[in-house]
Design an enzyme around this catalytic site. Structure first.
Site, PDB file in Angstrom:
ATOM      1  N   ALA A 223       0.855  -1.203   0.000  1.00 51.07           N
ATOM      2  CA  ALA A 223       0.000   0.000   0.000  1.00 51.07           C
ATOM      3  C   ALA A 223       0.883   1.241   0.000  1.00 51.07           C
ATOM      4  CB  ALA A 223      -0.909  -0.012   1.216  1.00 51.07           C
ATOM      5  N   ASN A 224       0.313   2.401   0.155  1.00 44.54           N
ATOM      6  CA  ASN A 224       1.101   3.630   0.296  1.00 44.54           C
ATOM      7  C   ASN A 224       0.421   4.542   1.306  1.00 44.54           C
ATOM      8  OD1 ASN A 224      -0.801   5.421  -1.157  1.00 44.54           O
ATOM      9  ND2 ASN A 224      -0.322   4.037  -2.859  1.00 44.54           N
TER      10      ASN A 224
END
Ligand SMILES: Cc1cc2nc3c(=O)[nH]c(=O)nc-3n(C[C@H](O)[C@H](O)[C@H](O)COP(=O)(O)O)c2cc1C
Length: 410
Positions: free
Chosen positions: A206-207
């Site tokens: 993810a970020n």
């Protein structure tokens, strides 16, 4: 602005009636004329004197009093208006509206009107979740009644849940949108948040994107009257009122949802879409092998398709305006200008997301708007520096720029 727009405001008997006084002020400040109707229940929560003073108009509360020739009469009251707003709308008034009951001035006017109706429901979360309320609301929506809220948050009894009346500012925005904001008739697609790319059923790549900026843009466009589809990756942001939400998880889901939303007039790609995904996501949790010293699995990645470039490159249904975001940590303007060209989009909002800026997850954003130079294509892009704004202000300013741009191109 709502200059000289006539609003018939029905205040029914909910605890949120006090917020309708703020709504009346907001309507008056925007130049609207407010004719208030107070139900018997409504009068338990706010006084006719407060309502009349703020509305600068007499309060109507009695069906049979209006039979006098000198009075306007309930049918004229219901029709000589541009919009009927019910705020707060109690469970009781929703039930009466859905069933065509007309046993007081408010419900008789609602049954007699041929004008658009906007309701702002407000009630305890259990009343809201009750099947009867759900059925009544579905009936009303099917009949074209517009809704704003309710919101999630603290309720009168100290509980937390869904049922709070939408804030006056959101009701005002819905009123402006219903009466034709500068983006009315415009279809907008907004992407927001991060994507999650599964490694196995429990792990993902993810970020740090929070979705704050994208959600604020979707809300701002809706407030100006656009029909907005917001495609969001996993985010803890609340769904903005008045937008069609599509919740997705992966970049591939997001692409599919975006293509499904076409055709649109404007696409604003604010999501931080993962560039890569694991080549193969394990169907079972990948086990840590305790016997061997080199236990880390090799994670092969493949590239995700580029949503911004795909939308900008559509042949038959390319949005008239395609806007991307460039979140960079160094050489922001150079990278963003290159991205404008390589993705084929019309505008890029460039922002510095270095850790010390606090942009990812924070409330503020410092952006540059980079656009193609239509007059002199060889001269390089136009770069416009915006002051540091809150993400909500960036969104409002962007929505106004979109309205100007699409308006001048129409
Ligand atoms: C203190 C108090 C707070 C109330 N708050 C709400 C409310 O927020 N929403 C609601 O639907 N009903 C609420 N009710 C119940 C309504 O006032 C009641 O159903 C009434 O008949 C509504 O009448 P009206 O819809 O004609 O205004 C409340 C009642 C009391 C006594």
């Amino acid at each position: 602005m709502l200059n000289n727009m006539r609003i018939l405001l029905i205040i029914s008997g909910g605890i949120a009636a006090y917020k309708s006084l703020e709504l009346i002020r907001g309507l008056r400040r925007r130049g609207a004329q407010v004719r208030p109707i107070l139900t018997k229940g409504g009068a338990q929560f706010v006084t006719p004197l407060s309502v009349a003073t703020l509305a600068q108009h007499k309060v109507y509360d009695d069906l049979f009093y209006l039979t006098d020739e000198s009075e306007i009469g309930h049918i004229r009251l219901a029709r000589e208006t541009d919009l009927v707003v019910v705020a707060p709308a109690t469970a009781d008034i929703l039930a009466k509206m859905a069933n065509g009951i007309a046993d007081d001035l408010a419900t008789t006017a609602l049954l007699a009107t041929d004008r658009p109706i906007l309701i702002a429901p407000a009630m305890n979360s259990r009343m809201w979740a009750n099947t009867a309320t759900k059925r009544n609301l579905a009936l009303l929506q099917a009949n074209g009644v517009m809704t704003v809220g309710p919101a999630h948050g603290e309720l009168a009894e100290g509980e937390i849940g869904i049922g709070r009346m939408a804030e006056p500012v959101d009701i005002l925005a819905s009123i402006e949108a219903a009466l034709g904001g500068p983006l009315s008739g415009i279809r907008a697609l907004v992407t927001s948040g991060p994507t999650h790319e599964p490694i196995d059923p429990v792990r993902y790549i993810a970020n740090r994107s929070s979705g704050k900026q994208g959600h604020a843009i979707a809300g701002a466009c809706a407030r100006l009257g656009a029909a907005v589809t917001l495609v969001s990756g996993p985010s803890s942001e609340i769904d903005p009122p008045g937008v069609e939400m599509v919740h997705v998880e992966t970049a591939r889901d997001m692409m599919e949802a975006c293509l499904k939303a076409l055709p649109v007039d404007v696409a604003i790609c604010a999501a931080a879409v993962s560039d890569w995904r694991p080549a193969e996501a394990g169907t079972q949790k990948i086990k840590k092998d305790k016997r061997s010293s080199s236990t880390a699995p090799n994670l092969a990645l493949v590239e995700n398709s580029d949503i911004l470039a795909t939308l900008a490159g559509r042949e038959n249904d390319r949005p008239r305006l395609v806007i991307g975001f460039a979140a960079e940590t160094d050489d922001v303007l150079a990278y963003a200008s290159a991205k404008l060209v390589s993705k084929g989009c019309d505008w890029i909002l460039a922002n510095d997301v270095s850790p010390d800026t606090g942009t990812f997850g924070g409330d503020d954003n410092k952006v540059h708007l980079i656009s193609r130079s239509e007059a002199e294509p060889m001269a390089g892009p136009n770069i416009e520096e915006w002051p540091e704004f809150s993400k909500v202000e960036v969104a409002a300013r962007l929505a106004e720029r979109i309205a100007q741009s699409l308006g001048s191109a129409a």
